[in-house]
Scaffold this motif. Structure first.
Motif, PDB file in Angstrom:
ATOM      1  N   LEU A  29    -117.363 -49.115 -72.840  1.00  0.00           N
ATOM      2  CA  LEU A  29    -118.614 -49.808 -72.495  1.00  0.00           C
ATOM      3  C   LEU A  29    -119.256 -50.421 -73.738  1.00  0.00           C
ATOM      4  O   LEU A  29    -119.674 -51.591 -73.718  1.00  0.00           O
ATOM      5  CB  LEU A  29    -119.588 -48.845 -71.814  1.00  0.00           C
ATOM      6  CG  LEU A  29    -120.960 -49.407 -71.457  1.00  0.00           C
ATOM      7  CD1 LEU A  29    -120.843 -50.596 -70.519  1.00  0.00           C
ATOM      8  CD2 LEU A  29    -121.836 -48.319 -70.852  1.00  0.00           C
ATOM      9  N   GLY A  30    -119.328 -49.669 -74.827  1.00  0.00           N
ATOM     10  CA  GLY A  30    -119.912 -50.192 -76.058  1.00  0.00           C
ATOM     11  C   GLY A  30    -119.152 -51.401 -76.588  1.00  0.00           C
ATOM     12  O   GLY A  30    -119.751 -52.419 -76.949  1.00  0.00           O
ATOM     13  N   TRP A 100    -104.836 -36.683 -69.822  1.00  0.00           N
ATOM     14  CA  TRP A 100    -104.318 -38.002 -69.434  1.00  0.00           C
ATOM     15  C   TRP A 100    -105.158 -38.608 -68.323  1.00  0.00           C
ATOM     16  O   TRP A 100    -105.442 -39.806 -68.331  1.00  0.00           O
ATOM     17  CB  TRP A 100    -102.843 -37.909 -69.020  1.00  0.00           C
ATOM     18  CG  TRP A 100    -101.974 -37.626 -70.195  1.00  0.00           C
ATOM     19  CD1 TRP A 100    -101.348 -36.448 -70.495  1.00  0.00           C
ATOM     20  CD2 TRP A 100    -101.664 -38.522 -71.263  1.00  0.00           C
ATOM     21  NE1 TRP A 100    -100.667 -36.566 -71.682  1.00  0.00           N
ATOM     22  CE2 TRP A 100    -100.838 -37.830 -72.173  1.00  0.00           C
ATOM     23  CE3 TRP A 100    -102.006 -39.839 -71.542  1.00  0.00           C
ATOM     24  CZ2 TRP A 100    -100.345 -38.417 -73.336  1.00  0.00           C
ATOM     25  CZ3 TRP A 100    -101.517 -40.420 -72.701  1.00  0.00           C
ATOM     26  CH2 TRP A 100    -100.693 -39.708 -73.578  1.00  0.00           C
ATOM     27  N   TRP A 101    -105.558 -37.783 -67.355  1.00  0.00           N
ATOM     28  CA  TRP A 101    -106.442 -38.284 -66.300  1.00  0.00           C
ATOM     29  C   TRP A 101    -107.811 -38.642 -66.884  1.00  0.00           C
ATOM     30  O   TRP A 101    -108.440 -39.612 -66.464  1.00  0.00           O
ATOM     31  CB  TRP A 101    -106.581 -37.254 -65.181  1.00  0.00           C
ATOM     32  CG  TRP A 101    -105.507 -37.384 -64.158  1.00  0.00           C
ATOM     33  CD1 TRP A 101    -104.264 -36.831 -64.196  1.00  0.00           C
ATOM     34  CD2 TRP A 101    -105.568 -38.142 -62.952  1.00  0.00           C
ATOM     35  NE1 TRP A 101    -103.551 -37.194 -63.078  1.00  0.00           N
ATOM     36  CE2 TRP A 101    -104.322 -37.986 -62.299  1.00  0.00           C
ATOM     37  CE3 TRP A 101    -106.544 -38.933 -62.357  1.00  0.00           C
ATOM     38  CZ2 TRP A 101    -104.046 -38.606 -61.083  1.00  0.00           C
ATOM     39  CZ3 TRP A 101    -106.266 -39.538 -61.143  1.00  0.00           C
ATOM     40  CH2 TRP A 101    -105.026 -39.370 -60.524  1.00  0.00           C
ATOM     41  N   ALA A 102    -108.276 -37.863 -67.854  1.00  0.00           N
ATOM     42  CA  ALA A 102    -109.559 -38.180 -68.500  1.00  0.00           C
ATOM     43  C   ALA A 102    -109.478 -39.535 -69.195  1.00  0.00           C
ATOM     44  O   ALA A 102    -110.424 -40.331 -69.113  1.00  0.00           O
ATOM     45  CB  ALA A 102    -109.932 -37.082 -69.503  1.00  0.00           C
ATOM     46  N   LEU A 103    -108.354 -39.805 -69.850  1.00  0.00           N
ATOM     47  CA  LEU A 103    -108.172 -41.109 -70.498  1.00  0.00           C
ATOM     48  C   LEU A 103    -108.192 -42.236 -69.464  1.00  0.00           C
ATOM     49  O   LEU A 103    -108.935 -43.211 -69.605  1.00  0.00           O
ATOM     50  CB  LEU A 103    -106.856 -41.128 -71.287  1.00  0.00           C
ATOM     51  CG  LEU A 103    -106.461 -42.467 -71.903  1.00  0.00           C
ATOM     52  CD1 LEU A 103    -107.520 -42.957 -72.876  1.00  0.00           C
ATOM     53  CD2 LEU A 103    -105.101 -42.361 -72.574  1.00  0.00           C
ATOM     54  N   VAL A 108    -111.274 -46.665 -66.779  1.00  0.00           N
ATOM     55  CA  VAL A 108    -111.762 -47.293 -65.542  1.00  0.00           C
ATOM     56  C   VAL A 108    -113.287 -47.239 -65.475  1.00  0.00           C
ATOM     57  O   VAL A 108    -113.939 -48.246 -65.155  1.00  0.00           O
ATOM     58  CB  VAL A 108    -111.131 -46.623 -64.297  1.00  0.00           C
ATOM     59  CG1 VAL A 108    -111.811 -47.081 -63.019  1.00  0.00           C
ATOM     60  CG2 VAL A 108    -109.628 -46.916 -64.234  1.00  0.00           C
ATOM     61  N   LEU A 109    -113.861 -46.082 -65.792  1.00  0.00           N
ATOM     62  CA  LEU A 109    -115.319 -45.937 -65.726  1.00  0.00           C
ATOM     63  C   LEU A 109    -116.018 -46.865 -66.721  1.00  0.00           C
ATOM     64  O   LEU A 109    -116.974 -47.564 -66.356  1.00  0.00           O
ATOM     65  CB  LEU A 109    -115.721 -44.481 -66.001  1.00  0.00           C
ATOM     66  CG  LEU A 109    -117.217 -44.184 -65.994  1.00  0.00           C
ATOM     67  CD1 LEU A 109    -117.841 -44.531 -64.650  1.00  0.00           C
ATOM     68  CD2 LEU A 109    -117.463 -42.727 -66.344  1.00  0.00           C
ATOM     69  N   GLY A 110    -115.547 -46.905 -67.964  1.00  0.00           N
ATOM     70  CA  GLY A 110    -116.157 -47.788 -68.958  1.00  0.00           C
ATOM     71  C   GLY A 110    -116.074 -49.243 -68.547  1.00  0.00           C
ATOM     72  O   GLY A 110    -117.045 -50.000 -68.670  1.00  0.00           O
ATOM     73  N   GLY A 111    -114.912 -49.652 -68.028  1.00  0.00           N
ATOM     74  CA  GLY A 111    -114.746 -51.033 -67.575  1.00  0.00           C
ATOM     75  C   GLY A 111    -115.612 -51.359 -66.374  1.00  0.00           C
ATOM     76  O   GLY A 111    -116.244 -52.428 -66.316  1.00  0.00           O
ATOM     77  N   ALA A 112    -115.652 -50.445 -65.420  1.00  0.00           N
ATOM     78  CA  ALA A 112    -116.477 -50.673 -64.227  1.00  0.00           C
ATOM     79  C   ALA A 112    -117.954 -50.793 -64.604  1.00  0.00           C
ATOM     80  O   ALA A 112    -118.669 -51.676 -64.107  1.00  0.00           O
ATOM     81  CB  ALA A 112    -116.278 -49.548 -63.217  1.00  0.00           C
ATOM     82  N   LEU A 113    -118.405 -49.932 -65.521  1.00  0.00           N
ATOM     83  CA  LEU A 113    -119.807 -50.007 -65.961  1.00  0.00           C
ATOM     84  C   LEU A 113    -120.095 -51.298 -66.713  1.00  0.00           C
ATOM     85  O   LEU A 113    -121.159 -51.900 -66.532  1.00  0.00           O
ATOM     86  CB  LEU A 113    -120.151 -48.800 -66.837  1.00  0.00           C
ATOM     87  CG  LEU A 113    -120.323 -47.473 -66.120  1.00  0.00           C
ATOM     88  CD1 LEU A 113    -120.413 -46.323 -67.128  1.00  0.00           C
ATOM     89  CD2 LEU A 113    -121.540 -47.504 -65.211  1.00  0.00           C
ATOM     90  N   GLY A 114    -119.151 -51.739 -67.554  1.00  0.00           N
ATOM     91  CA  GLY A 114    -119.347 -52.977 -68.305  1.00  0.00           C
ATOM     92  C   GLY A 114    -119.553 -54.172 -67.401  1.00  0.00           C
ATOM     93  O   GLY A 114    -120.489 -54.963 -67.590  1.00  0.00           O
ATOM     94  N   ASN A 115    -118.693 -54.308 -66.402  1.00  0.00           N
ATOM     95  CA  ASN A 115    -118.847 -55.442 -65.486  1.00  0.00           C
ATOM     96  C   ASN A 115    -120.022 -55.242 -64.529  1.00  0.00           C
ATOM     97  O   ASN A 115    -120.668 -56.209 -64.121  1.00  0.00           O
ATOM     98  CB  ASN A 115    -117.542 -55.695 -64.733  1.00  0.00           C
ATOM     99  CG  ASN A 115    -116.499 -56.363 -65.610  1.00  0.00           C
ATOM    100  OD1 ASN A 115    -116.820 -56.996 -66.607  1.00  0.00           O
ATOM    101  ND2 ASN A 115    -115.247 -56.224 -65.244  1.00  0.00           N
ATOM    102  N   SER A 148    -109.867 -55.182 -69.241  1.00  0.00           N
ATOM    103  CA  SER A 148    -108.721 -54.517 -69.865  1.00  0.00           C
ATOM    104  C   SER A 148    -108.775 -53.013 -69.641  1.00  0.00           C
ATOM    105  O   SER A 148    -107.753 -52.378 -69.363  1.00  0.00           O
ATOM    106  CB  SER A 148    -108.697 -54.794 -71.373  1.00  0.00           C
ATOM    107  OG  SER A 148    -108.531 -56.159 -71.606  1.00  0.00           O
ATOM    108  N   GLY A 149    -109.957 -52.429 -69.754  1.00  0.00           N
ATOM    109  CA  GLY A 149    -110.120 -50.999 -69.514  1.00  0.00           C
ATOM    110  C   GLY A 149    -109.756 -50.615 -68.100  1.00  0.00           C
ATOM    111  O   GLY A 149    -109.028 -49.646 -67.867  1.00  0.00           O
TER     112      GLY A 149
END
Length: 188
Positions: A29-30, A100-103, A108-115, A148-149
């Motif tokens: 997100l950052g 691995w699931w956390a990664l 996905v979470l960071g990308g979803a929040l960014g958009n 990309s995330g």
């Protein structure tokens, strides 16, 4: 104690990975927010910056739709889907034990929040905001760090599912039956 029971016990002892998920999501997100602010500030619309000839360029686009410019008239629906993804990832994250699931979920979470932030706070208005895209590679649609995330995280999550690794750190059913068959000497 059977091998499956040992694996479940080991999975229960693993620490939860919510902190890892949050750190990864915050990093994505950052990076997304900083690069979008820089793109809007430094790239003039219609005047791409060449990085590797005309194959890799920085080109400012305001995208009202999803990837490949799909659903351009449904920005509000894409916003609601992004909110649902964020809620779903947080819910899964509370029981997460696999790094691995956390990664994957963090990406996905960071990308979803960014958009989602773009859709909520950018013009033309709340739930209608256009996403800032600026990276152009060859024939691929213009994208951003958040995209990309989401894509990299989703690919990782699909691979983890195919290999039978569960979010709680245990192995899935397909591997358990193969382990049982090999332990008893039966061929599949």
């Amino acid at each position: 104690m059977s091998e499956v029971d040992k694996e479940v016990s080991a999975g229960e002892r693993l620490p939860t990975r919510m902190r890892m998920l949050v750190v990864i999501a915050a990093t994505v997100l950052g990076l997304d927010l900083v690069t979008k602010v820089a793109a809007v500030h430094f790239i003039e619309p219609g005047n791409p910056i060449e990085i590797v000839g005309d194959f890799v360029t920085l080109k400012l686009i305001r995208n009202p739709g999803a990837a490949f410019s799909m659903a351009t008239g449904m920005t509000w629906l894409l916003t609601l889907v992004a909110i649902a993804v964020v809620i779903g990832v947080i819910k899964i994250g509370r029981t997460l034990r696999s790094p691995w699931w956390a990664l994957g979920l963090g990406l996905v979470l960071g990308g979803a929040l960014g958009n989602l932030i773009d859709r909520l706070f950018r013009a033309p208005g709340p739930l209608q905001g256009h996403v800032v895209d600026f990276v152009s590679v060859g024939w691929w649609p213009v994208f951003n760090v958040a995209d990309s995330g989401v894509v990299c995280g989703a690919i990782l999550l699909v691979a983890l599912t195919l290999f039978g690794l569960n979010p709680d750190g245990t192995r899935g059913q397909a591997d358990e039956s193969a382990d049982t068959d090999s332990a008893t000497g039966k061929e599949s």
